[in-house]
Design a protein around this motif. Structure first.
Motif, PDB file in Angstrom:
ATOM      1  N   PRO A 213      26.385   9.411   5.593  1.00 22.18           N
ATOM      2  CA  PRO A 213      25.564   8.436   6.314  1.00 22.18           C
ATOM      3  C   PRO A 213      26.054   8.243   7.753  1.00 22.18           C
ATOM      4  CG  PRO A 213      27.028   7.323   4.763  1.00 22.18           C
ATOM      5  CD  PRO A 213      27.147   8.789   4.489  1.00 22.18           C
ATOM      6  N   VAL A 214      25.096   8.050   8.661  1.00 24.13           N
ATOM      7  CA  VAL A 214      25.425   7.783  10.059  1.00 24.13           C
ATOM      8  C   VAL A 214      25.809   6.309  10.185  1.00 24.13           C
ATOM      9  CG1 VAL A 214      24.524   7.686  12.405  1.00 24.13           C
ATOM     10  CG2 VAL A 214      23.895   9.597  10.906  1.00 24.13           C
ATOM     11  N   ARG A 215      26.977   6.048  10.712  1.00 25.11           N
ATOM     12  CA  ARG A 215      27.488   4.676  10.822  1.00 25.11           C
ATOM     13  C   ARG A 215      27.541   4.178  12.269  1.00 25.11           C
ATOM     14  NH1 ARG A 215      30.480   6.957   6.529  1.00 25.11           N
ATOM     15  NH2 ARG A 215      30.259   5.783   4.570  1.00 25.11           N
ATOM     16  N   THR A 216      27.049   4.981  13.197  1.00 27.30           N
ATOM     17  CA  THR A 216      27.047   4.584  14.608  1.00 27.30           C
ATOM     18  C   THR A 216      25.607   4.440  15.088  1.00 27.30           C
ATOM     19  OG1 THR A 216      27.232   6.922  15.220  1.00 27.30           O
ATOM     20  CG2 THR A 216      29.265   5.621  15.143  1.00 27.30           C
ATOM     21  N   GLU A 217      25.409   3.582  16.090  1.00 31.67           N
ATOM     22  CA  GLU A 217      24.049   3.233  16.506  1.00 31.67           C
ATOM     23  C   GLU A 217      23.445   4.276  17.446  1.00 31.67           C
ATOM     24  OE1 GLU A 217      26.386   1.831  20.017  1.00 31.67           O
ATOM     25  OE2 GLU A 217      26.713   1.853  17.843  1.00 31.67           O
ATOM     26  N   ASP A 218      22.110   4.396  17.345  1.00 30.96           N
ATOM     27  CA  ASP A 218      21.350   5.204  18.299  1.00 30.96           C
ATOM     28  C   ASP A 218      20.853   4.367  19.468  1.00 30.96           C
ATOM     29  OD1 ASP A 218      21.302   7.793  16.958  1.00 30.96           O
ATOM     30  OD2 ASP A 218      20.075   6.805  15.434  1.00 30.96           O
ATOM     31  N   ALA A 219      20.704   3.055  19.256  1.00 27.35           N
ATOM     32  CA  ALA A 219      20.130   2.197  20.288  1.00 27.35           C
ATOM     33  C   ALA A 219      20.763   0.814  20.237  1.00 27.35           C
ATOM     34  CB  ALA A 219      18.612   2.093  20.120  1.00 27.35           C
ATOM     35  N   ALA A 220      20.747   0.155  21.387  1.00 34.02           N
ATOM     36  CA  ALA A 220      21.274  -1.207  21.490  1.00 34.02           C
ATOM     37  C   ALA A 220      20.405  -2.007  22.446  1.00 34.02           C
ATOM     38  CB  ALA A 220      22.717  -1.184  21.998  1.00 34.02           C
ATOM     39  N   MET A 221      20.215  -3.283  22.131  1.00 31.84           N
ATOM     40  CA  MET A 221      19.521  -4.222  23.013  1.00 31.84           C
ATOM     41  C   MET A 221      20.459  -5.384  23.276  1.00 31.84           C
ATOM     42  SD  MET A 221      16.354  -3.319  23.837  1.00 31.84           S
ATOM     43  CE  MET A 221      15.566  -4.883  24.195  1.00 31.84           C
ATOM     44  N   LEU A 222      20.593  -5.743  24.561  1.00 28.91           N
ATOM     45  CA  LEU A 222      21.480  -6.846  24.934  1.00 28.91           C
ATOM     46  C   LEU A 222      20.733  -7.846  25.801  1.00 28.91           C
ATOM     47  CD1 LEU A 222      23.540  -4.372  24.464  1.00 28.91           C
ATOM     48  CD2 LEU A 222      25.005  -5.561  26.079  1.00 28.91           C
ATOM     49  N   VAL A 223      20.979  -9.127  25.560  1.00 29.01           N
ATOM     50  CA  VAL A 223      20.655 -10.197  26.499  1.00 29.01           C
ATOM     51  C   VAL A 223      21.987 -10.843  26.854  1.00 29.01           C
ATOM     52  CG1 VAL A 223      19.456 -12.386  26.854  1.00 29.01           C
ATOM     53  CG2 VAL A 223      18.364 -10.556  25.528  1.00 29.01           C
ATOM     54  N   PHE A 224      22.195 -11.155  28.130  1.00 29.49           N
ATOM     55  CA  PHE A 224      23.511 -11.635  28.542  1.00 29.49           C
ATOM     56  C   PHE A 224      23.393 -12.606  29.706  1.00 29.49           C
ATOM     57  CE2 PHE A 224      22.576  -7.559  30.558  1.00 29.49           C
ATOM     58  CZ  PHE A 224      22.699  -7.875  31.901  1.00 29.49           C
ATOM     59  N   ARG A 225      24.528 -13.261  29.994  1.00 22.88           N
ATOM     60  CA  ARG A 225      24.661 -14.136  31.158  1.00 22.88           C
ATOM     61  C   ARG A 225      25.843 -13.641  31.986  1.00 22.88           C
ATOM     62  NH1 ARG A 225      20.655 -18.019  32.441  1.00 22.88           N
ATOM     63  NH2 ARG A 225      19.729 -18.775  30.477  1.00 22.88           N
ATOM     64  N   LEU A 226      25.688 -13.719  33.311  1.00 22.71           N
ATOM     65  CA  LEU A 226      26.790 -13.442  34.215  1.00 22.71           C
ATOM     66  C   LEU A 226      27.544 -14.732  34.512  1.00 22.71           C
ATOM     67  CD1 LEU A 226      25.052 -11.015  36.745  1.00 22.71           C
ATOM     68  CD2 LEU A 226      26.313 -10.450  34.657  1.00 22.71           C
ATOM     69  N   ASP A 227      28.685 -14.616  35.190  1.00 19.45           N
ATOM     70  CA  ASP A 227      29.490 -15.813  35.411  1.00 19.45           C
ATOM     71  C   ASP A 227      28.819 -16.819  36.330  1.00 19.45           C
ATOM     72  OD1 ASP A 227      29.894 -14.354  37.763  1.00 19.45           O
ATOM     73  OD2 ASP A 227      31.924 -13.776  37.201  1.00 19.45           O
ATOM     74  N   SER A 228      27.803 -16.408  37.077  1.00 21.18           N
ATOM     75  CA  SER A 228      27.035 -17.337  37.898  1.00 21.18           C
ATOM     76  C   SER A 228      25.944 -18.042  37.103  1.00 21.18           C
ATOM     77  CB  SER A 228      26.376 -16.586  39.050  1.00 21.18           C
ATOM     78  OG  SER A 228      25.429 -15.647  38.541  1.00 21.18           O
ATOM     79  N   GLY A 229      25.761 -17.636  35.844  1.00 21.80           N
ATOM     80  CA  GLY A 229      24.664 -18.153  35.032  1.00 21.80           C
ATOM     81  C   GLY A 229      23.445 -17.260  35.042  1.00 21.80           C
ATOM     82  N   THR A 230      23.460 -16.203  35.871  1.00 17.44           N
ATOM     83  CA  THR A 230      22.327 -15.290  35.972  1.00 17.44           C
ATOM     84  C   THR A 230      22.035 -14.643  34.619  1.00 17.44           C
ATOM     85  OG1 THR A 230      22.812 -14.819  38.282  1.00 17.44           O
ATOM     86  CG2 THR A 230      21.469 -13.209  37.112  1.00 17.44           C
ATOM     87  N   LEU A 231      20.749 -14.591  34.275  1.00 13.19           N
ATOM     88  CA  LEU A 231      20.291 -14.001  33.018  1.00 13.19           C
ATOM     89  C   LEU A 231      20.022 -12.510  33.209  1.00 13.19           C
ATOM     90  CD1 LEU A 231      19.336 -14.614  30.067  1.00 13.19           C
ATOM     91  CD2 LEU A 231      17.035 -14.911  31.030  1.00 13.19           C
TER      92      LEU A 231
END
Length: 356
Positions: A213-231
């Motif tokens: 079985p494949v145990r590593t991802e083919d794709a990733a989606m991220l939502v994040f914040r920077l230290d200034s609060g920027t999305l």
């Protein structure tokens, strides 16, 4: 300076080209055994071939060791190279887990050697131009977004050693290419990702002829914040048909929007309410940060190998004692490991993860 290259394949050839284009010498090559070392020697054009990687590292004539072997081999090879007093360029990721990456950085910091990681997209003139424009304080980001898409693992028959978590690590798509995007974001904005929520997906349960079985991802989606609060947000995939190396980063500010597309690296899209333009490398309003990385006159396209050569040239300049701006060191390799750990933790828990 004289280089020794450990490992073969495409990326070893790129390292060898960059060493020579920077005015230095590819002295030696090695790999996991004599036979693979001979192939590595042919691919890199090295003058000498060593039976083992450790033999290459102990060669007193080798001054810089380039580590282009599978991820799980990096810690031992880096440790040996540093103990032998060699400068090091190590392909990312530094290690298959954060603890090993931290140990490698701790070891490096106890020396006066130069140790770098090939975050080569930093060395496009257009990226330096974007960094210069965002550093003035006039354009403060309030939204960042992007993608990094490839298709070399888009079929169930496609496979590679990176698919194996034992050799490549628990993360594949993010640790392999997602960290490039995040490094570029933090480099051009001068800000850090301080929190994120991520999800991962695997397209095929098995790959190639293996029933494992494949145990590593083919794709990733991220939502994040920077230290200034920027999305911000980014989509990462190695299974997106038709996208060969489609890295895009967009930064919106109150005055301008900026977009950089890696497959069109000689330009920068600059949007404004009054005017939208395509900035071209070597335009008259180019910053000094940008023109410092022009290897040819305007109108003569520069590409990925040129940027990689600039990275290697800067590493060798630093090894000779020069002060170099924006050089990606082992600290940046550790940063990539920290972000990878946060992505895996968030995907497992389904929650936001704060990054110290």
């Amino acid at each position: 300076m004289r280089a020794g290259i450990i490992g073969g394949g495409m990326i070893a050839r790129v390292h060898a080209h960059a060493v020579r284009a920077s005015g230095h010498e590819v002295l030696a090559a090695a790999s996991r055994d004599r036979a693979s070392g001979q192939r590595a020697g042919q691919e890199t054009g090295a003058k000498e071939v060593h039976s083992t990687s450790l033999e290459l590292i102990q060669n007193p004539c080798v001054e810089v060791v380039h580590i282009c072997s599978p991820n799980d081999t990096h810690p031992d090879l880096v440790r040996a190279a540093l103990e032998a007093g060699k400068h090091v360029i190590c392909e990312k990721p530094l290690a298959t887990d954060r603890a090993d990456a931290q140990a490698m950085v701790d070891h490096w910091r106890s020396t006066d050697l130069v140790a770098t990681v090939p975050f080569g997209y930093r060395f496009y003139s257009s990226v330096r131009e974007l960094r210069a424009r965002l550093s003035t304080g006039e354009d403060t980001p309030h939204l960042v977004r992007g993608t990094y898409l490839q298709d070399w693992l888009s079929r169930p028959t496609d496979t590679n050693w990176r698919v194996d978590s034992a050799q490549g690590g628990q993360s594949r798509a993010f640790a392999d290419i997602g960290v490039h995007w995040c490094d570029l974001l933090e480099f051009v904005t001068g800000q850090r990702i301080t929190s994120l929520i991520a999800d991962l997906s695997t397209v095929y349960d098995t790959r190639g002829t293996s029933s494992e079985p494949v145990r590593t991802e083919d794709a990733a989606m991220l939502v994040f914040r920077l230290d200034s609060g920027t999305l911000g947000s980014v989509a990462i995939s190695q299974a997106a048909p038709g996208h060969k190396n489609d890295l895009r980063i967009a930064v919106d500010t109150p005055v301008h929007s900026y977009e950089f597309h890696q497959e069109e690296p000689n330009t920068l899209w600059i949007g404004g309410r009054e005017q939208t333009r395509i900035w071209n490398r070597a335009d008259e309003d180019a910053s000094l940060l940008s023109t410092a990385y022009d290897q040819s006159p305007g109108g003569h396209p520069q590409g990925w190998r040129d940027a990689f050569t600039s990275f290697v040239a800067d590493t060798y300049r630093a090894a000779r004692g020069a002060e170099v701006d924006g050089l990606p060191t082992f600290d940046d390799g550790l940063r990539a490991a920290v972000l990878t750990d946060a992505v895996l933790s968030s995907a497992a828990s389904g929650r936001w993860v704060h990054i110290g």
